[in-house]
Scaffold this motif. Sequence first.
Motif, PDB file in Angstrom:
ATOM      1  N   GLU A  86     -53.442 -28.576 -56.376  1.00  0.00           N
ATOM      2  CA  GLU A  86     -52.811 -29.862 -56.657  1.00  0.00           C
ATOM      3  C   GLU A  86     -53.791 -30.546 -57.600  1.00  0.00           C
ATOM      4  O   GLU A  86     -54.978 -30.679 -57.277  1.00  0.00           O
ATOM      5  CB  GLU A  86     -52.652 -30.669 -55.364  1.00  0.00           C
ATOM      6  N   SER A  87     -53.300 -30.992 -58.772  1.00  0.00           N
ATOM      7  CA  SER A  87     -54.251 -31.352 -59.823  1.00  0.00           C
ATOM      8  C   SER A  87     -54.181 -32.808 -60.294  1.00  0.00           C
ATOM      9  O   SER A  87     -54.967 -33.204 -61.145  1.00  0.00           O
ATOM     10  CB  SER A  87     -54.023 -30.439 -61.037  1.00  0.00           C
ATOM     11  N   HIS A  88     -53.256 -33.614 -59.740  1.00  0.00           N
ATOM     12  CA  HIS A  88     -53.104 -34.955 -60.311  1.00  0.00           C
ATOM     13  C   HIS A  88     -53.719 -36.045 -59.426  1.00  0.00           C
ATOM     14  O   HIS A  88     -53.326 -36.219 -58.264  1.00  0.00           O
ATOM     15  CB  HIS A  88     -51.625 -35.240 -60.565  1.00  0.00           C
ATOM     16  N   VAL A  89     -54.658 -36.778 -60.001  1.00  0.00           N
ATOM     17  CA  VAL A  89     -55.418 -37.803 -59.260  1.00  0.00           C
ATOM     18  C   VAL A  89     -54.486 -38.852 -58.646  1.00  0.00           C
ATOM     19  O   VAL A  89     -54.632 -39.212 -57.465  1.00  0.00           O
ATOM     20  CB  VAL A  89     -56.448 -38.469 -60.208  1.00  0.00           C
ATOM     21  N   PRO A 101     -59.372 -38.623 -53.747  1.00  0.00           N
ATOM     22  CA  PRO A 101     -59.054 -37.506 -52.844  1.00  0.00           C
ATOM     23  C   PRO A 101     -58.965 -36.180 -53.602  1.00  0.00           C
ATOM     24  O   PRO A 101     -59.389 -35.147 -53.088  1.00  0.00           O
ATOM     25  CB  PRO A 101     -57.696 -37.924 -52.256  1.00  0.00           C
ATOM     26  N   TYR A 102     -58.426 -36.200 -54.829  1.00  0.00           N
ATOM     27  CA  TYR A 102     -58.366 -34.959 -55.620  1.00  0.00           C
ATOM     28  C   TYR A 102     -59.771 -34.393 -55.853  1.00  0.00           C
ATOM     29  O   TYR A 102     -60.049 -33.233 -55.541  1.00  0.00           O
ATOM     30  CB  TYR A 102     -57.673 -35.220 -56.974  1.00  0.00           C
ATOM     31  N   SER A 103     -60.662 -35.227 -56.400  1.00  0.00           N
ATOM     32  CA  SER A 103     -61.989 -34.690 -56.743  1.00  0.00           C
ATOM     33  C   SER A 103     -62.773 -34.328 -55.478  1.00  0.00           C
ATOM     34  O   SER A 103     -63.586 -33.398 -55.493  1.00  0.00           O
ATOM     35  CB  SER A 103     -62.765 -35.661 -57.637  1.00  0.00           C
ATOM     36  N   GLU A 142     -46.997 -35.800 -66.215  1.00  0.00           N
ATOM     37  CA  GLU A 142     -47.576 -36.820 -65.339  1.00  0.00           C
ATOM     38  C   GLU A 142     -48.968 -37.173 -65.875  1.00  0.00           C
ATOM     39  O   GLU A 142     -49.540 -38.191 -65.516  1.00  0.00           O
ATOM     40  CB  GLU A 142     -47.707 -36.278 -63.908  1.00  0.00           C
ATOM     41  N   LYS A 143     -49.525 -36.306 -66.734  1.00  0.00           N
ATOM     42  CA  LYS A 143     -50.869 -36.484 -67.282  1.00  0.00           C
ATOM     43  C   LYS A 143     -50.790 -37.295 -68.573  1.00  0.00           C
ATOM     44  O   LYS A 143     -49.759 -37.305 -69.260  1.00  0.00           O
ATOM     45  CB  LYS A 143     -51.527 -35.127 -67.549  1.00  0.00           C
ATOM     46  N   LEU A 144     -51.897 -37.963 -68.916  1.00  0.00           N
ATOM     47  CA  LEU A 144     -51.890 -38.980 -69.967  1.00  0.00           C
ATOM     48  C   LEU A 144     -51.194 -38.549 -71.268  1.00  0.00           C
ATOM     49  O   LEU A 144     -50.274 -39.230 -71.739  1.00  0.00           O
ATOM     50  CB  LEU A 144     -53.332 -39.419 -70.278  1.00  0.00           C
ATOM     51  N   LEU A 161     -47.408 -37.506 -71.123  1.00  0.00           N
ATOM     52  CA  LEU A 161     -46.628 -38.667 -70.663  1.00  0.00           C
ATOM     53  C   LEU A 161     -46.457 -39.675 -71.800  1.00  0.00           C
ATOM     54  O   LEU A 161     -45.358 -40.189 -72.057  1.00  0.00           O
ATOM     55  CB  LEU A 161     -47.324 -39.314 -69.460  1.00  0.00           C
ATOM     56  N   MET A 162     -47.538 -39.923 -72.529  1.00  0.00           N
ATOM     57  CA  MET A 162     -47.465 -40.902 -73.624  1.00  0.00           C
ATOM     58  C   MET A 162     -46.590 -40.380 -74.769  1.00  0.00           C
ATOM     59  O   MET A 162     -45.843 -41.137 -75.376  1.00  0.00           O
ATOM     60  CB  MET A 162     -48.875 -41.242 -74.128  1.00  0.00           C
ATOM     61  N   ILE A 163     -46.678 -39.083 -75.052  1.00  0.00           N
ATOM     62  CA  ILE A 163     -45.836 -38.515 -76.117  1.00  0.00           C
ATOM     63  C   ILE A 163     -44.359 -38.689 -75.746  1.00  0.00           C
ATOM     64  O   ILE A 163     -43.533 -39.151 -76.547  1.00  0.00           O
ATOM     65  CB  ILE A 163     -46.159 -37.016 -76.351  1.00  0.00           C
ATOM     66  N   MET A 182     -44.343 -44.170 -59.043  1.00  0.00           N
ATOM     67  CA  MET A 182     -45.718 -44.326 -59.541  1.00  0.00           C
ATOM     68  C   MET A 182     -45.864 -45.554 -60.443  1.00  0.00           C
ATOM     69  O   MET A 182     -46.908 -46.187 -60.445  1.00  0.00           O
ATOM     70  CB  MET A 182     -46.112 -43.049 -60.298  1.00  0.00           C
ATOM     71  N   TYR A 183     -44.819 -45.881 -61.197  1.00  0.00           N
ATOM     72  CA  TYR A 183     -44.997 -46.919 -62.228  1.00  0.00           C
ATOM     73  C   TYR A 183     -44.187 -48.199 -62.004  1.00  0.00           C
ATOM     74  O   TYR A 183     -44.604 -49.260 -62.477  1.00  0.00           O
ATOM     75  CB  TYR A 183     -44.681 -46.348 -63.616  1.00  0.00           C
ATOM     76  N   ALA A 184     -43.064 -48.118 -61.283  1.00  0.00           N
ATOM     77  CA  ALA A 184     -42.186 -49.298 -61.225  1.00  0.00           C
ATOM     78  C   ALA A 184     -42.903 -50.488 -60.583  1.00  0.00           C
ATOM     79  O   ALA A 184     -42.739 -51.622 -61.029  1.00  0.00           O
ATOM     80  CB  ALA A 184     -40.913 -48.968 -60.466  1.00  0.00           C
TER      81      ALA A 184
END
Length: 360
Positions: free
Chosen positions: A85-88, A160-162, A199-201, A204-206, A350-352
């Motif tokens: 599981e890789s997303h902080v 928790p991820y790290s 989900e990663k920066l 997601l921004m693109i 996550m964002y709303a």
Amino acid sequence: MITYLVTGCAGFIGTTFVHYMLAKYTDIRIINLDALTYAGNLENLKDIESDERHVFVHGNICDKELTASLIAKYDPDFIINFAAESHVDRSIAGPEIFVTTNVLGTVNLLQRAKDAWYDAGQKTWKKGKKFIQVSTDEVYGALGATGYFTETTPLDPHSPYSSSKASADLFVKAFHDTYKMPVNITRCSNNYGMWQFPEKLIPLMINNARNHKKLPVYGDGMQIRDWLYVEDHCKAIDMVAQGGIDGEVYNIGGHNERPNIFIVKTIIAQLAERLKDPQINESLIEHVEDRLGHDRRYGIDPAKIKSDLGWYPETTFETGIVKTIDWYLANQEWMDRVTSGEYQKYYETMYADRERLGDK
Ligand code: NAD
Ligand code: DAU
């Protein structure tokens, strides 16, 4: 022929690793064990579906019987563990699965490898075997304005991820220190490139910018990440497998530190130019509530892997980001498929409710 049991290869870096290895070597076989979580995507492997050197197995790294049987059947020379599981942000919302997959899954793989490779009577290991744990720079915690992470920087994870990755690293070290298991741990900085889940920066921004959606920058956007093109990470893992000294840790990074806001503005400028779309501009940027416990700066010192193994990054950020943006533009259907269904719910959750911080 060299056989690799590689886990998590339907995900971002694992997919790139399989493609990298199959393009580089003819006489190899890759057994790819992946549970196909939300982050795993068989579409990434479609072009190598009929390549006999690649065997896909749908399964979980925590599954004792399955992992034991794969090791018995294929007798891998290397086990390389990408699966995680890789997303902080997800780890902040729900840490338990991070313990299950990242810690217990890794311990299961170590134990199954030991069962197959270790002669407890003689206290010897089968020749030519090695376990490689794909870890992260996040286990070192956060840096201030100066200095870099070296392999001897104390572990100080915050999320928790790290914490789960650091815990897995300590088990890998324990198998080396206790049983002399041949292992390496790699700790890489932030990767970017094609096939990364949005989900990663960067993806997601693109995706948001292309669709004229707001670009949610956490806090002031001045957090610094050290970006490496994903193929350069894969090249390093291959070199560690071939030449890494048993028990050693190797940091991987290309001295490419950038504030998040710089990355977002670069994506806006590149997309606006490529698509000739004036609606893609900096007014899309929205500063939102910061990530809890957000690490301010990461920066890798790659001196050891450079001097000991001769690794160096081949793709500059300027080249890599353009290649990456071009890939997402050319693969809009891939993006549409991975952002349909469950992703919409994820994005809402996550964002709303993130507080908008107004202009910075
Ligand atoms: P990802 O989330 O894109 O892919 C993870 C893959 O693991 C998916 O295919 C998923 O289906 C699979 N997986 C998850 N749980 C599993 C389980 N229990 N059993 C089998 N497969 C399972 O992740 P990524 O970004 O490709 O990262 C790969 C590895 O590299 C991770 O260990 C991560 O900690 C590490 N890493 C990532 C980065 C980065 O910038 N992305 C940097 C340094 C290290
Ligand atoms: O450093 C290596 C790590 O890099 C890997 O171990 C992780 O698996 C990988 O996910 C990545 O972690 P980050 O948390 O650094 O990556 P992410 O893409 O989630 O975020 C990068 C930076 O951008 C971080 O400072 C948070 C910020 N961010 C992220 C998202 C998704 C935003 O400002 N807005 C966002 O919407």
